[in-house]
Design a protein around this motif. Sequence first.
Motif, PDB file in Angstrom:
ATOM      1  N   UNK A 191       0.830  -1.213   0.000  1.00  0.00           N
ATOM      2  CA  UNK A 191       0.000   0.000   0.000  1.00  0.00           C
ATOM      3  C   UNK A 191       0.859   1.256   0.000  1.00  0.00           C
ATOM      4  N   UNK A 192       1.976   1.212   0.715  1.00  0.00           N
ATOM      5  CA  UNK A 192       2.827   2.400   0.850  1.00  0.00           C
ATOM      6  C   UNK A 192       3.650   2.660  -0.402  1.00  0.00           C
ATOM      7  N   UNK A 193       3.786   1.660  -1.250  1.00  0.00           N
ATOM      8  CA  UNK A 193       4.628   1.807  -2.434  1.00  0.00           C
ATOM      9  C   UNK A 193       3.826   1.725  -3.726  1.00  0.00           C
ATOM     10  N   UNK A 194       2.489   1.609  -3.611  1.00  0.00           N
ATOM     11  CA  UNK A 194       1.654   1.536  -4.813  1.00  0.00           C
ATOM     12  C   UNK A 194       1.625   2.895  -5.493  1.00  0.00           C
ATOM     13  N   UNK A 195       1.631   2.903  -6.838  1.00  0.00           N
ATOM     14  CA  UNK A 195       1.520   4.198  -7.527  1.00  0.00           C
ATOM     15  C   UNK A 195       0.153   4.821  -7.258  1.00  0.00           C
ATOM     16  N   UNK A 196       0.077   6.139  -7.212  1.00  0.00           N
ATOM     17  CA  UNK A 196      -1.209   6.773  -6.943  1.00  0.00           C
ATOM     18  C   UNK A 196      -2.214   6.458  -8.037  1.00  0.00           C
ATOM     19  N   UNK A 197      -3.461   6.344  -7.640  1.00  0.00           N
ATOM     20  CA  UNK A 197      -4.522   6.057  -8.612  1.00  0.00           C
ATOM     21  C   UNK A 197      -4.690   7.248  -9.551  1.00  0.00           C
TER      22      UNK A 197
END
Length: 198
Positions: A191-197
Amino acid sequence: MPVTKGTTIDPERTRAAILQAATPLLYQRGLDGIGVAELCARIGVSKETLYRHFGTKDGLVAAMLEARGRRVRDRLAAAVAAAGEDPADQLAAIFDALREWHEEPAFRGCAVVNAATQHHDPAVRDIAARHLDRYLRLLTGIAARAGAADPAVLARQLLILVEGATVVAAHHPAPGAAGQARDAALTLLAAATAPPAP
């Protein structure tokens, strides 16, 4: 730890031998669970020898806590190093190493945290703070390599899972605390490293 007549005494070796012999007793019985007289009798040294090398029982306890804290941190750092370059694999390796530790027959929780809980003493609390700081540095490195937007915040969240898993493993009969914490940690990392939507 008797010394044969004519043998040269090495103070560092004697100190290390006392520390090695006393550590399992202090860990198993707790800091207040064994007095100085019994401790000295069990490890085969005189009170005078103990006091000469550590000043007091508290000095021995402090040395034991520092050594155990470094040993656990080194064990986790070695697991991270052996896991390869992927931060998720490195993080998983920490919890796998914790699970192995938790499954050891002599496991009684984290000696450093146990001591800080048992003794609200500034010296012990300082040792606990340094111990947790070592964990935070290791976890912050993983978070930064993973590309977390705020590695320090993620590392603190991961530290809560690391310490929480160890407390639960020591005090709750249900197995699997490290595995469950591992799953939660990997979810946090993703979650902390996912690209922003978009």
